[in-house]
Design a protein around this motif. Structure first.
Motif, mmCIF file in Angstrom:
data_model
loop_
_atom_site.group_PDB
_atom_site.id
_atom_site.type_symbol
_atom_site.label_atom_id
_atom_site.label_comp_id
_atom_site.label_asym_id
_atom_site.label_seq_id
_atom_site.Cartn_x
_atom_site.Cartn_y
_atom_site.Cartn_z
ATOM 1 N N ALA A 116 122.245 52.376 41.918
ATOM 2 C CA ALA A 116 123.114 52.021 43.042
ATOM 3 C C ALA A 116 122.893 52.970 44.212
ATOM 4 O O ALA A 116 122.829 52.549 45.368
ATOM 5 C CB ALA A 116 124.576 52.066 42.601
ATOM 6 N N ILE A 117 122.756 54.272 43.905
ATOM 7 C CA ILE A 117 122.582 55.238 44.985
ATOM 8 C C ILE A 117 121.251 55.008 45.685
ATOM 9 O O ILE A 117 121.148 55.099 46.901
ATOM 10 C CB ILE A 117 122.699 56.666 44.422
ATOM 11 C CG1 ILE A 117 124.140 56.925 44.003
ATOM 12 C CG2 ILE A 117 122.267 57.692 45.436
ATOM 13 C CD1 ILE A 117 124.291 58.090 43.072
ATOM 14 N N LEU A 122 119.725 52.124 45.931
ATOM 15 C CA LEU A 122 119.881 50.926 46.758
ATOM 16 C C LEU A 122 120.685 51.233 48.006
ATOM 17 O O LEU A 122 120.383 50.746 49.089
ATOM 18 C CB LEU A 122 120.586 49.824 45.956
ATOM 19 C CG LEU A 122 119.765 49.054 44.946
ATOM 20 C CD1 LEU A 122 120.667 48.162 44.119
ATOM 21 C CD2 LEU A 122 118.733 48.208 45.660
ATOM 22 N N ALA A 123 121.722 52.074 47.832
ATOM 23 C CA ALA A 123 122.628 52.341 48.952
ATOM 24 C C ALA A 123 121.911 53.081 50.061
ATOM 25 O O ALA A 123 122.272 52.942 51.227
ATOM 26 C CB ALA A 123 123.823 53.149 48.469
ATOM 27 N N ASP A 163 119.244 52.535 51.360
ATOM 28 C CA ASP A 163 118.580 51.669 52.325
ATOM 29 C C ASP A 163 119.469 51.368 53.514
ATOM 30 O O ASP A 163 118.985 51.152 54.618
ATOM 31 C CB ASP A 163 118.165 50.350 51.646
ATOM 32 C CG ASP A 163 117.124 50.614 50.578
ATOM 33 O OD1 ASP A 163 116.570 51.724 50.580
ATOM 34 O OD2 ASP A 163 116.880 49.722 49.749
ATOM 35 N N PHE A 164 120.795 51.321 53.274
ATOM 36 C CA PHE A 164 121.636 51.028 54.425
ATOM 37 C C PHE A 164 122.551 52.172 54.823
ATOM 38 O O PHE A 164 123.038 52.216 55.934
ATOM 39 C CB PHE A 164 122.446 49.732 54.227
ATOM 40 C CG PHE A 164 123.405 49.739 53.089
ATOM 41 C CD1 PHE A 164 124.643 50.309 53.211
ATOM 42 C CD2 PHE A 164 123.074 49.126 51.886
ATOM 43 C CE1 PHE A 164 125.536 50.291 52.167
ATOM 44 C CE2 PHE A 164 123.965 49.118 50.834
ATOM 45 C CZ PHE A 164 125.201 49.705 50.979
#
Lengths: 213, 228
Positions: free
Chosen positions: B145-146, B148-149, B151-152
């Motif tokens: 999750a981190i 992926l996060a 990226d934004f």
């Protein structure tokens, strides 16, 4: 197998019926989420973009779910129903599944109001964002109904549930916000589905240990 | 442990980019790995508890998680010092490991809250065990999750995995790692022993304080008031 499905359906039906008669949970969730959205309007600076609003939407969703889940096992504990259910000749995981379905129904009902309100107040929601909401709801309710059962057996139940759930909900918020604002949301939806599968299986398998003495 | 300190401080050549601050690497990374190991051990003992229902696994699982949390807090501390030295900030969201440890730290603090608000007994043991199992599943999911996060939320600016290690650096790293693992193991044994002694003492005290079955004394056995 059919007996299992019938047990789950009966338990979920019981929860929905109790809610229809007492109206303890759903009105509270509805009021909470709308009030939160209104407060967010004042929390956001005027020049904050839509992206910030999507982030706040996810805070609203998680906390609304918490409001509902905090009450999820209260009727069972007030009247000693849980002991009866545990003693009943059904698979214990059916109790968890029934509660998860009921919690999901409440959360979905709250969002039927909350999401149009969000679109009206802040920013539009597209199809991937909605799919993200659905997937994250599944995850929150699956993990949440197990943790709520755990917290309901403790001395400080209302305080404990958010502490237990928030670190576990962090990946859901990442997936949800990502599916709303990322240019290619597919990865985030996939991640949410993975989370749901892993934690649903884990909760399903471990519920028995939480409720039995 | 002493050897590790000497090696890390004096022997190993300094990193070309980061200079002296890079030496904290030899303590930071082994501590982080040990914390993971302790969390894993706690979950393993929890699984064994649920599987076999033997009570002693409860205490072992708790002690392992406790050690893991202590080492996790130390990871946050040393990571923060390293961040201050090399990036001139006390906290950065762009370091995945630090963010992961923050989430895990919060999670395991909740574990202790849960544990201390249930009455002692089988229910507490099982609830804690289930929560510890959730923790070890949360580690990879959060890590994903981190990643992926980022990226934004924040672009990746720094990269901890950094330069390739030379042979002497790697050897020092291994010695430090072994030392920290040994330290964790000793602490684990000591705490486990202490808790066991506590539990035994409590049991003994309860046995002593329990009212003994009263032995009728001789003068009470005499029928009084009947004959007189």
């Amino acid at each position: 197998m059919t007996a299992y499905v019938a047990d789950v359906a009966a338990l979920a039906h019981k929860d929905l019926k109790v809610e229809l008669r007492t109206r303890d949970t759903l009105p509270a969730m509805l009021l909470f989420v709308v009030a939160t959205l209104v407060v967010f309007h004042f929390a956001l600076p005027a020049d904050a973009g839509d992206d910030a609003a999507y982030g706040l939407l996810w805070i609203a969703i998680v906390f609304t779910a918490l409001v509902g889940l905090a009450r999820a096992w209260v009727p069972e504990h007030e009247h000693g129903v849980l002991e009866g259910l545990v003693l009943a000749p059904c698979d214990r995981s059916a109790i968890w599944l029934g509660k998860t379905i009921a919690a999901l129904a409440f959360l979905a009902a709250a969002q039927v109001v909350a999401l149009p309100a969000f679109a009206l107040f802040f920013a539009p929601l597209d199809a991937p964002a909605l799919l993200g909401v659905v997937l994250a709801d599944l995850g929150i309710c699956a993990v949440g109904s197990l943790l709520a059962a755990m917290a309901a057996a403790t001395r400080s139940r209302e305080v404990l549930l958010p502490l237990l759930l928030l670190p576990l909900a962090m990946p859901l918020v990442v997936g949800g916000v990502g599916s709303a604002i990322a240019p290619e949301p597919g990865r985030y939806l996939l991640f949410l589905a993975l989370y749901d599968a892993v934690f649903a299986v884990l909760s399903w398998a471990s519920f028995e240990y939480v409720v039995t003495e | 442990m002493g050897l590790a300190v000497v090696l890390a401080l004096l022997v190993v050549p300094e990193d070309a980019d980061q200079g002296v601050s890079q030496r904290i690497f030899y303590i930071h990374v082994p501590i982080a790995l040990t914390a993971y190991f302790c969390f894993g051990l706690g979950a393993w003992k929890a699984l064994r508890l649920l599987w076999t229902r033997e009570e002693h696994f409860d205490l072992e699982s708790y002690v392992a998680v406790h050690q893991g949390t202590i080492f996790g807090a130390l990871t946050l501390l040393t990571g923060s010092i390293w961040a201050k030295a090399s990036w001139n900030v006390w906290w950065t969201w762009s370091s995945r490991q630090l963010v992961l440890f923050l989430v895990l730290f919060l999670f395991y603090c909740a574990y202790f809250m849960l544990r201390y608000s249930i009455e002692e007994g089988a229910r507490r043991a099982r609830s804690s065990a289930v929560y510890a199992l959730f923790g070890v599943v949360l580690i990879p999911i959060s890590f994903l999750a981190i990643r992926l996060a980022q990226d934004f939320v924040h672009p990746v600016v720094f990269n901890i995995s950094g330069p390739q290690m030379s042979a002497s650096m790697f050897a020092t790293f291994c010695v430090s790692w072994a030392a920290v693992t040994l330290l964790a193991y000793v602490l684990y044994r000591v705490e486990l022993l202490g808790k066991r002694v506590d539990a035994d003492l409590r049991e003994l005290r309860e046995t002593l304080e329990r009212p003994r079955p009263s032995v009728p004394r001789l003068d009470e056995q005499m029928p009084t008031g009947v004959g007189s």
